[in-house]
Design a protein around this motif. Structure first.
Motif, PDB file in Angstrom:
ATOM      1  N   VAL A  61      47.347  26.705  24.478  1.00 12.59           N
ATOM      2  CA  VAL A  61      47.044  27.929  25.222  1.00 12.59           C
ATOM      3  C   VAL A  61      47.010  27.605  26.711  1.00 12.59           C
ATOM      4  N   GLU A  62      47.781  28.352  27.479  1.00 14.45           N
ATOM      5  CA  GLU A  62      47.785  28.224  28.935  1.00 14.45           C
ATOM      6  C   GLU A  62      47.298  29.545  29.524  1.00 14.45           C
ATOM      7  N   VAL A  63      46.490  29.452  30.567  1.00 11.95           N
ATOM      8  CA  VAL A  63      46.004  30.656  31.236  1.00 11.95           C
ATOM      9  C   VAL A  63      46.541  30.659  32.660  1.00 11.95           C
ATOM     10  N   ILE A  64      47.216  31.732  33.001  1.00 11.56           N
ATOM     11  CA  ILE A  64      47.629  31.971  34.384  1.00 11.56           C
ATOM     12  C   ILE A  64      46.730  33.084  34.888  1.00 11.56           C
ATOM     13  N   ARG A  65      45.894  32.729  35.836  1.00 10.27           N
ATOM     14  CA  ARG A  65      44.805  33.612  36.246  1.00 10.27           C
ATOM     15  C   ARG A  65      45.004  34.125  37.672  1.00 10.27           C
ATOM     16  N   ALA A  66      44.748  35.415  37.841  1.00  7.32           N
ATOM     17  CA  ALA A  66      44.664  36.030  39.162  1.00  7.32           C
ATOM     18  C   ALA A  66      43.315  36.737  39.206  1.00  7.32           C
ATOM     19  N   GLU A  67      42.394  36.195  39.992  1.00  4.59           N
ATOM     20  CA  GLU A  67      41.072  36.814  40.070  1.00  4.59           C
ATOM     21  C   GLU A  67      40.675  37.075  41.509  1.00  4.59           C
ATOM     22  N   GLY A  68      39.681  37.931  41.668  1.00  3.55           N
ATOM     23  CA  GLY A  68      39.278  38.356  43.002  1.00  3.55           C
ATOM     24  C   GLY A  68      40.198  39.435  43.543  1.00  3.55           C
ATOM     25  N   LEU A  69      40.922  40.090  42.637  1.00  2.60           N
ATOM     26  CA  LEU A  69      41.932  41.061  43.050  1.00  2.60           C
ATOM     27  C   LEU A  69      41.344  42.283  43.753  1.00  2.60           C
ATOM     28  N   ASN A  70      40.091  42.607  43.481  1.00  2.00           N
ATOM     29  CA  ASN A  70      39.483  43.797  44.082  1.00  2.00           C
ATOM     30  C   ASN A  70      38.504  43.471  45.202  1.00  2.00           C
ATOM     31  N   LEU A  71      38.432  42.198  45.600  1.00  2.00           N
ATOM     32  CA  LEU A  71      37.491  41.836  46.668  1.00  2.00           C
ATOM     33  C   LEU A  71      37.975  42.303  48.028  1.00  2.00           C
ATOM     34  N   ASP A  72      39.154  41.872  48.411  1.00  2.00           N
ATOM     35  CA  ASP A  72      39.769  42.289  49.663  1.00  2.00           C
ATOM     36  C   ASP A  72      41.236  41.872  49.620  1.00  2.00           C
ATOM     37  N   GLU A  73      41.993  42.311  50.589  1.00  2.00           N
ATOM     38  CA  GLU A  73      43.434  42.046  50.579  1.00  2.00           C
ATOM     39  C   GLU A  73      43.748  40.559  50.666  1.00  2.00           C
ATOM     40  N   GLY A  74      42.926  39.801  51.380  1.00  2.00           N
ATOM     41  CA  GLY A  74      43.137  38.360  51.485  1.00  2.00           C
ATOM     42  C   GLY A  74      43.000  37.664  50.135  1.00  2.00           C
ATOM     43  N   HIS A  75      41.920  37.996  49.413  1.00  2.00           N
ATOM     44  CA  HIS A  75      41.735  37.420  48.071  1.00  2.00           C
ATOM     45  C   HIS A  75      42.889  37.824  47.148  1.00  2.00           C
ATOM     46  N   ARG A  76      43.246  39.090  47.204  1.00  2.00           N
ATOM     47  CA  ARG A  76      44.315  39.599  46.346  1.00  2.00           C
ATOM     48  C   ARG A  76      45.624  38.869  46.614  1.00  2.00           C
ATOM     49  N   THR A  77      45.989  38.743  47.868  1.00  2.00           N
ATOM     50  CA  THR A  77      47.236  38.074  48.247  1.00  2.00           C
ATOM     51  C   THR A  77      47.238  36.629  47.776  1.00  2.00           C
ATOM     52  N   GLN A  78      46.132  35.921  47.998  1.00  2.00           N
ATOM     53  CA  GLN A  78      46.054  34.518  47.582  1.00  2.00           C
ATOM     54  C   GLN A  78      46.073  34.379  46.063  1.00  2.00           C
ATOM     55  N   ALA A  79      45.368  35.248  45.366  1.00  2.00           N
ATOM     56  CA  ALA A  79      45.338  35.188  43.898  1.00  2.00           C
ATOM     57  C   ALA A  79      46.730  35.422  43.319  1.00  2.00           C
ATOM     58  N   LEU A  80      47.456  36.385  43.863  1.00  4.45           N
ATOM     59  CA  LEU A  80      48.802  36.659  43.372  1.00  4.45           C
ATOM     60  C   LEU A  80      49.746  35.504  43.678  1.00  4.45           C
ATOM     61  N   ALA A  81      49.629  34.928  44.852  1.00  2.00           N
ATOM     62  CA  ALA A  81      50.480  33.781  45.208  1.00  2.00           C
ATOM     63  C   ALA A  81      50.213  32.599  44.284  1.00  2.00           C
ATOM     64  N   THR A  82      48.949  32.325  44.015  1.00  3.53           N
ATOM     65  CA  THR A  82      48.579  31.222  43.126  1.00  3.53           C
ATOM     66  C   THR A  82      49.100  31.469  41.717  1.00  3.53           C
ATOM     67  N   ALA A  83      48.961  32.696  41.226  1.00  2.00           N
ATOM     68  CA  ALA A  83      49.438  33.028  39.882  1.00  2.00           C
ATOM     69  C   ALA A  83      50.959  32.918  39.805  1.00  2.00           C
ATOM     70  N   ARG A  84      51.651  33.386  40.820  1.00  2.00           N
ATOM     71  CA  ARG A  84      53.122  33.292  40.824  1.00  2.00           C
ATOM     72  C   ARG A  84      53.581  31.838  40.852  1.00  2.00           C
ATOM     73  N   GLU A  85      52.861  30.991  41.588  1.00  3.57           N
ATOM     74  CA  GLU A  85      53.183  29.551  41.591  1.00  3.57           C
ATOM     75  C   GLU A  85      52.987  28.955  40.204  1.00  3.57           C
ATOM     76  N   ALA A  86      51.933  29.365  39.517  1.00  5.16           N
ATOM     77  CA  ALA A  86      51.684  28.867  38.162  1.00  5.16           C
ATOM     78  C   ALA A  86      52.782  29.315  37.203  1.00  5.16           C
ATOM     79  N   VAL A  87      53.264  30.535  37.370  1.00  6.71           N
ATOM     80  CA  VAL A  87      54.367  31.014  36.529  1.00  6.71           C
ATOM     81  C   VAL A  87      55.604  30.158  36.777  1.00  6.71           C
TER      82      VAL A  87
END
Length: 185
Positions: free
Chosen positions: A151-177
């Motif tokens: 089992v592998e988890v690709i996680r994007a969290e902090g999406l509703n905190l602010d735009e900075g958290h959202r942008t970083q979470a999405l970038a990290t998740a896309r890198e994991a993909v």
């Protein structure tokens, strides 16, 4: 290779978990031109609560036929969406995906690879809020119960905190993909 793609977010085109599952499936398809994908949208076509009358053999057969399962699992109220729980209830079947023995339950669905696209509005991976995470631990436990340990988890969290958290979470998740191992199940 057979891949089962499951989406469960009710947010439709605004869903980050759907965006991530699509990217994960595309990554597998890019590595395997013979990939066969079965798609199930649990929000668009909900299964409803399990009962003996609603047990769906098709859902179980899709799962059993899959070498890889890609699960879109947003966190709703510290857990998984009810529609994803309804799907899990269809795949946890005594005698098919697990059995009981004197020493305890034995999983029968091993050998599959599961990639979970986990999304969360807040931060639950570490810190005080980690105790409220009933999403990822539940998924790992129920999959382990039926014998799946890859089992592998690709996680994007902090999406509703602010735009900075959202942008970083999405970038990290896309890198994991992009870094998903190319090995087969």
């Amino acid at each position: 290779m057979n891949l089962l793609h499951i989406d469960s977010s009710a947010l439709g085109s605004r869903s980050v978990s759907r965006e991530l599952t699509a990217a994960i499936v595309a990554a597998f398809a890019g590595r395997d031109p013979d990939l066969h994908v079965t798609y199930r949208d649990l929000a668009a076509a909900p299964l409803g609560d399990w009962s003996p009358e609603t047990a769906a053999d098709t859902v179980l057969e899709e799962f059993l036929a899959a070498d890889v399962v890609v699960l879109g699992a947003p966190m709703y109220n510290f857990g998984i969406p009810s529609q994803l729980k309804a799907w899990i209830d269809r795949i946890c079947v005594a005698g098919r995906t697990f059995r009981y023995e004197a020493g305890g339950p034995v999983g029968l669905a091993g050998g599959k690879r599961v990639v979970i696209a986990s999304t969360r509005g807040g931060l639950y991976a570490t810190g005080a809020a980690a105790a409220l995470d009933f999403q990822e631990p539940y998924l790992r436990k129920v999959l382990g119960f039926i014998g799946i340990t890859d089992v592998e988890v690709i996680r994007a969290e902090g999406l509703n905190l602010d735009e900075g958290h959202r942008t970083q979470a999405l970038a990290t998740a896309r890198e994991a993909v992009a870094a998903l191992p190319a090995r087969a199940a």
